[in-house]
Design a protein around this motif. Sequence first.
Motif, PDB file in Angstrom:
ATOM      1  N   PHE A   1      10.382  -6.458 -18.311  1.00 28.84           N
ATOM      2  CA  PHE A   1      10.640  -6.568 -16.881  1.00 28.84           C
ATOM      3  C   PHE A   1       9.345  -6.458 -16.098  1.00 28.84           C
ATOM      4  O   PHE A   1       8.984  -7.360 -15.353  1.00 28.84           O
ATOM      5  N   GLY A   2       8.639  -5.319 -16.254  1.00 21.07           N
ATOM      6  CA  GLY A   2       7.378  -5.171 -15.543  1.00 21.07           C
ATOM      7  C   GLY A   2       6.905  -3.736 -15.501  1.00 21.07           C
ATOM      8  O   GLY A   2       7.512  -2.845 -16.094  1.00 21.07           O
ATOM      9  N   ASN A   3       5.818  -3.524 -14.775  1.00 20.89           N
ATOM     10  CA  ASN A   3       5.196  -2.208 -14.650  1.00 20.89           C
ATOM     11  C   ASN A   3       5.050  -1.829 -13.187  1.00 20.89           C
ATOM     12  O   ASN A   3       4.611  -2.640 -12.371  1.00 20.89           O
ATOM     13  N   PHE A   4       5.404  -0.587 -12.876  1.00 17.77           N
ATOM     14  CA  PHE A   4       5.183  -0.015 -11.552  1.00 17.77           C
ATOM     15  C   PHE A   4       4.022   0.950 -11.672  1.00 17.77           C
ATOM     16  O   PHE A   4       3.931   1.702 -12.644  1.00 17.77           O
ATOM     17  N   ASN A   5       3.127   0.960 -10.680  1.00 13.62           N
ATOM     18  CA  ASN A   5       2.037   1.923 -10.679  1.00 13.62           C
ATOM     19  C   ASN A   5       1.642   2.234  -9.243  1.00 13.62           C
ATOM     20  O   ASN A   5       2.063   1.568  -8.305  1.00 13.62           O
ATOM     21  N   ILE A   6       0.825   3.281  -9.104  1.00 13.69           N
ATOM     22  CA  ILE A   6       0.345   3.683  -7.788  1.00 13.69           C
ATOM     23  C   ILE A   6      -1.023   3.049  -7.566  1.00 13.69           C
ATOM     24  O   ILE A   6      -1.884   3.095  -8.436  1.00 13.69           O
ATOM     25  N   ARG A   7      -1.189   2.472  -6.401  1.00 12.68           N
ATOM     26  CA  ARG A   7      -2.469   1.865  -6.028  1.00 12.68           C
ATOM     27  C   ARG A   7      -3.048   2.659  -4.867  1.00 12.68           C
ATOM     28  O   ARG A   7      -2.353   2.951  -3.889  1.00 12.68           O
ATOM     29  N   GLU A   8      -4.309   3.001  -5.018  1.00 19.28           N
ATOM     30  CA  GLU A   8      -5.010   3.759  -3.977  1.00 19.28           C
ATOM     31  C   GLU A   8      -5.668   2.781  -3.001  1.00 19.28           C
ATOM     32  O   GLU A   8      -6.324   1.839  -3.423  1.00 19.28           O
ATOM     33  N   ARG A   9      -5.496   3.044  -1.729  1.00 18.05           N
ATOM     34  CA  ARG A   9      -6.173   2.257  -0.697  1.00 18.05           C
ATOM     35  C   ARG A   9      -7.170   3.171  -0.009  1.00 18.05           C
ATOM     36  O   ARG A   9      -6.810   4.244   0.471  1.00 18.05           O
ATOM     37  N   SER A  10      -8.409   2.767   0.040  1.00 18.39           N
ATOM     38  CA  SER A  10      -9.434   3.602   0.672  1.00 18.39           C
ATOM     39  C   SER A  10      -9.352   3.481   2.194  1.00 18.39           C
ATOM     40  O   SER A  10      -8.768   2.536   2.733  1.00 18.39           O
ATOM     41  N   ALA A  11      -9.941   4.453   2.869  1.00 18.18           N
ATOM     42  CA  ALA A  11      -9.987   4.414   4.330  1.00 18.18           C
ATOM     43  C   ALA A  11     -10.858   3.242   4.765  1.00 18.18           C
ATOM     44  O   ALA A  11     -11.813   2.870   4.077  1.00 18.18           O
ATOM     45  N   ARG A  12     -10.512   2.658   5.886  1.00 15.08           N
ATOM     46  CA  ARG A  12     -11.275   1.506   6.358  1.00 15.08           C
ATOM     47  C   ARG A  12     -11.159   1.409   7.879  1.00 15.08           C
ATOM     48  O   ARG A  12     -10.337   2.079   8.498  1.00 15.08           O
ATOM     49  N   THR A  13     -11.966   0.558   8.444  1.00 17.07           N
ATOM     50  CA  THR A  13     -11.934   0.320   9.884  1.00 17.07           C
ATOM     51  C   THR A  13     -11.218  -0.994  10.142  1.00 17.07           C
ATOM     52  O   THR A  13     -11.497  -2.005   9.502  1.00 17.07           O
TER      53      THR A  13
ATOM     54  N   ILE B   1      -8.299   3.351   9.857  1.00 18.87           N
ATOM     55  CA  ILE B   1      -7.080   3.330   9.050  1.00 18.87           C
ATOM     56  C   ILE B   1      -7.312   4.317   7.910  1.00 18.87           C
ATOM     57  O   ILE B   1      -8.250   4.156   7.133  1.00 18.87           O
ATOM     58  N   PRO B   2      -6.466   5.357   7.812  1.00 14.69           N
ATOM     59  CA  PRO B   2      -6.693   6.376   6.792  1.00 14.69           C
ATOM     60  C   PRO B   2      -6.389   5.861   5.381  1.00 14.69           C
ATOM     61  O   PRO B   2      -5.681   4.869   5.208  1.00 14.69           O
ATOM     62  N   ALA B   3      -6.927   6.566   4.394  1.00 14.48           N
ATOM     63  CA  ALA B   3      -6.636   6.243   2.994  1.00 14.48           C
ATOM     64  C   ALA B   3      -5.148   6.459   2.745  1.00 14.48           C
ATOM     65  O   ALA B   3      -4.517   7.316   3.368  1.00 14.48           O
ATOM     66  N   SER B   4      -4.588   5.664   1.847  1.00 16.40           N
ATOM     67  CA  SER B   4      -3.163   5.799   1.532  1.00 16.40           C
ATOM     68  C   SER B   4      -2.903   5.356   0.102  1.00 16.40           C
ATOM     69  O   SER B   4      -3.782   4.805  -0.564  1.00 16.40           O
ATOM     70  N   ARG B   5      -1.701   5.615  -0.343  1.00 14.12           N
ATOM     71  CA  ARG B   5      -1.266   5.181  -1.662  1.00 14.12           C
ATOM     72  C   ARG B   5      -0.071   4.259  -1.480  1.00 14.12           C
ATOM     73  O   ARG B   5       0.735   4.441  -0.569  1.00 14.12           O
ATOM     74  N   SER B   6       0.045   3.259  -2.330  1.00 13.57           N
ATOM     75  CA  SER B   6       1.189   2.356  -2.273  1.00 13.57           C
ATOM     76  C   SER B   6       1.643   2.057  -3.693  1.00 13.57           C
ATOM     77  O   SER B   6       0.941   2.325  -4.664  1.00 13.57           O
ATOM     78  N   VAL B   7       2.830   1.510  -3.809  1.00 12.16           N
ATOM     79  CA  VAL B   7       3.391   1.174  -5.113  1.00 12.16           C
ATOM     80  C   VAL B   7       3.073  -0.281  -5.426  1.00 12.16           C
ATOM     81  O   VAL B   7       3.266  -1.165  -4.595  1.00 12.16           O
TER      82      VAL B   7
END
Length: 90
Positions: free
Chosen positions: A47-59, A71-77
Amino acid sequence: MRKPELAAAIAEETGLSKNKAQEVLNAVTDQISAALAKNEPVSLPGFGNFNIRERSARTGRNPQTGASIKIPASRSVGFKAGKPLREAVN
């Protein structure tokens, strides 16, 4: 397909009641969510893989005013489809 429709399809295919199929579907999604909350990847072969992706802070920029905003750092799926799923879609 929405969650109730998926539960009904599972019930029809497995012979479970619709309520029991809904409970099973809820248990599966709860376990996937719990694992991802602990930063653990979830792999469903075929089927597939789910994982957490880190997004760094940016302007970024406000499109209405053009002002710069932080824009603050965040995590997404993230989800990557497995080969059988990709082949079924194509």
